[in-house]
Design a protein around this motif. Structure first.
Motif, short mmCIF file in Angstrom:
data_model
loop_
_atom_site.label_atom_id
_atom_site.label_comp_id
_atom_site.label_asym_id
_atom_site.label_seq_id
_atom_site.Cartn_x
_atom_site.Cartn_y
_atom_site.Cartn_z
N SER A 88 0.84 -1.21 0.00
CA SER A 88 0.00 0.00 0.00
C SER A 88 0.87 1.26 0.00
O SER A 88 0.57 2.23 -0.70
N VAL A 89 1.94 1.25 0.80
CA VAL A 89 2.83 2.43 0.84
C VAL A 89 3.47 2.64 -0.53
O VAL A 89 3.52 3.77 -1.03
N LEU A 90 3.94 1.56 -1.16
CA LEU A 90 4.59 1.74 -2.47
C LEU A 90 3.57 2.25 -3.50
O LEU A 90 3.86 3.19 -4.25
N PHE A 91 2.37 1.67 -3.52
CA PHE A 91 1.37 2.16 -4.47
C PHE A 91 0.98 3.61 -4.18
O PHE A 91 0.67 4.37 -5.08
N SER A 92 1.02 4.00 -2.90
CA SER A 92 0.61 5.37 -2.57
C SER A 92 1.64 6.41 -3.03
O SER A 92 1.29 7.56 -3.23
N LEU A 93 2.89 6.00 -3.17
CA LEU A 93 3.95 6.97 -3.48
C LEU A 93 4.40 6.95 -4.94
O LEU A 93 5.17 7.81 -5.36
N LEU A 94 3.98 5.93 -5.68
CA LEU A 94 4.44 5.79 -7.07
C LEU A 94 3.28 5.97 -8.04
O LEU A 94 2.14 5.63 -7.72
N ARG A 95 3.58 6.49 -9.23
CA ARG A 95 2.61 6.60 -10.31
C ARG A 95 3.20 5.90 -11.54
O ARG A 95 4.43 5.77 -11.63
N PRO A 96 2.38 5.50 -12.50
CA PRO A 96 2.94 4.87 -13.70
C PRO A 96 4.03 5.75 -14.31
O PRO A 96 3.88 6.97 -14.39
N GLY A 97 5.14 5.11 -14.66
CA GLY A 97 6.29 5.85 -15.21
C GLY A 97 7.35 6.12 -14.16
O GLY A 97 8.52 6.31 -14.48
N ASP A 98 6.95 6.12 -12.89
CA ASP A 98 7.93 6.33 -11.81
C ASP A 98 8.69 5.03 -11.54
O ASP A 98 8.26 3.95 -11.96
N SER A 227 -4.17 10.11 3.70
CA SER A 227 -4.29 9.57 2.34
C SER A 227 -4.01 8.06 2.35
O SER A 227 -4.74 7.27 1.75
N LEU A 228 -2.96 7.65 3.07
CA LEU A 228 -2.62 6.21 3.12
C LEU A 228 -3.78 5.41 3.72
O LEU A 228 -4.13 4.34 3.23
N LYS A 229 -4.39 6.00 4.75
CA LYS A 229 -5.46 5.27 5.45
C LYS A 229 -6.72 5.16 4.58
O LYS A 229 -7.24 4.08 4.37
N PHE A 230 -7.17 6.31 4.06
CA PHE A 230 -8.49 6.29 3.42
C PHE A 230 -8.44 6.02 1.92
O PHE A 230 -9.42 5.55 1.36
N GLU A 231 -7.31 6.30 1.25
CA GLU A 231 -7.26 6.06 -0.19
C GLU A 231 -6.60 4.73 -0.52
O GLU A 231 -6.71 4.24 -1.64
#
Ligand SMILES: Cc1ncc(COP(=O)(O)O)c(C=O)c1O
Length: 390
Positions: A88-98, A227-231
């Motif tokens: 979850s932390v990795l998905f929260s901080l990265l976007r496609p292309g990163d 954001s990490l909690k709710f998204e």
């Protein structure tokens, strides 16, 4: 409050109408409202009352607040497992292309998430040797958004200079995420050294008794925590059970006591192994000659309780060692009261490409011990007995 006091008391007054010494377990999926005005207040975050346990629950909140205090952070999010927290932390901080830069040695499933799962969503990865912080500039590019590592790393106990990695990352606007499972907040508090997010497999020392699978992430930025909690946590749905949160709160009360005993036993085990004629190499950051010992001493208040080693005779000899145990248990996981022993390449790190193990700092014959808190005389006697089989 000092650490051992915080481990028992931190987190504020818990919801407890009957004044029980221990917090109740709020074993409920949902919460009721007096009227629709109350609903509006909660749903628009004007009140921090509860709606539904996948978003918030008093037992989870107490654990989150206690863990935030112990890591010296501003907030925490509880997850169903360490891997739920990490992914979850990795998905929260990265976007496609990163891309994310990771240390070459990571827990097996963390390595798989980075090298197999993220790329399916257009997120890349780079693997580097972060024990060489002077070279980090050559390991990143302008799409590197996260640096992720464990220190000490699983299973070879690599030590990474947290302050130096963070100093570099700040110059590039890169977030630093650390898996602090091996050290626990008792021995290492990475947020104080500049890290952005700390993750734990709370399954390990936080729990301490091998009866829970759980994870937690701690950070200093309250907006990021929301954001990490709710998204992410609430939307991916990797929520912790209130019962598990209660078991973790119970485990935390003895974290300091356990870690002191674990680490004292581990030091004795490492010294004993170092002198043993059948042992060729010992990995433990507490040993004065171990690479990274000085950095570990500068960023940790103790060296933890995971010791890895190699025996003369390679894989066959290593198998004979772990197949003839009586007190020790052949098992993955770590951080329990019991001493647990395993062969990482065949067990926790099985997902690594075996042809390239050396690149990742592993061998097929490495033996990892999670040194328990049994009496050290019994531990050393068992060590001698199993090494006789090597
Ligand atoms: C260092 C480390 N991080 C993360 C994990 C994953 O945690 P969990 O099993 O709680 O999902 C583990 C599990 O062994 C681990 O050793």
């Amino acid at each position: 409050m000092k650490f051992d006091t915080q481990a028992i008391h931190a987190g504020g007054k818990h919801t407890n109408p009957e004044h029980a010494l221990n917090p109740p377990i709020f074993m409920t999926s949902t919460f009721t409202f007096d009227n629709t005005d109350k609903v509006d207040d909660v749903m628009s975050f004007k009140s921090d009352d509860y709606v539904y346990t996948r978003g918030n629950n008093p037992t989870l909140r107490l654990l989150e607040q206690r863990m935030a205090a112990l890591e010296n952070g501003k907030g925490a999010v509880a997850f169903a497992s360490g891997m739920a927290a990490i992914s979850s932390v990795l998905f929260s901080l990265l976007r496609p292309g990163d891309n994310v830069l990771v240390h070459r040695t990571l827990y097996g499933s963390s390595h798989s998430v980075v090298t197999e799962t993220l790329p399916r969503f257009g997120m890349g990865f780079r693997i580097g040797d972060l024990t060489r912080p002077g070279d980090i500039a050559s390991m990143v590019d302008d799409r590197t958004r996260v640096i992720y590592f464990e220190t000490p790393s699983n299973p070879n106990l690599d030590i990474i200079d947290i302050r130096r990695v963070c100093a570099f990352a700040k110059t590039r606007g890169i977030k630093v995420v650390i898996d602090n499972t091996f050290a626990s907040p008792y021995f290492q508090r990475p947020l104080e050294l500049g890290v952005d997010v700390v993750v734990h497999s709370a399954t390990k020392y936080i729990c301490g008794h091998g009866d829970v699978v759980a994870g937690i992430a701690v950070a200093n930025d309250p907006d990021y925590i929301m954001s990490l909690k709710f998204e992410y946590m609430a939307e991916f749905g990797g929520v912790m059970s209130p019962f598990n949160a209660w078991l973790l709160l119970r485990g935390l009360k003895t974290l300091g006591v356990r870690m002191r005993q674990h680490a004292a036993n581990a030091m004795a085990v490492a010294l004993h192994l170092q002198k043993h004629p059948k042992v060729t190499q010992v990995f433990y950051p507490g040993l004065a000659g171990f690479p990274g010992h000085d950095i570990a001493a500068s960023q940790m208040s103790g060296f933890g309780a995971i010791v890895s080693f190699e025996v003369r005779g390679g894989l066959e000899a290593a198998k004979r060692v772990v197949n003839n145990m009586h007190l020790f248990q052949l098992a993955v996981s770590l951080g329990d009261c019991e001493t647990l022993v395993q062969l990482p390449a065949a067990m926790t790190h099985r997902g690594y490409d075996h042809a390239r193990l050396a690149e990742f700092g592993l061998t097929e014959s490495m033996i990892r011990i999670s040194v328990g808190i049994e009496d050290i005389e019994d531990i050393l006697a068992e060590l001698d007995s199993i090494l006789a089989n090597a």
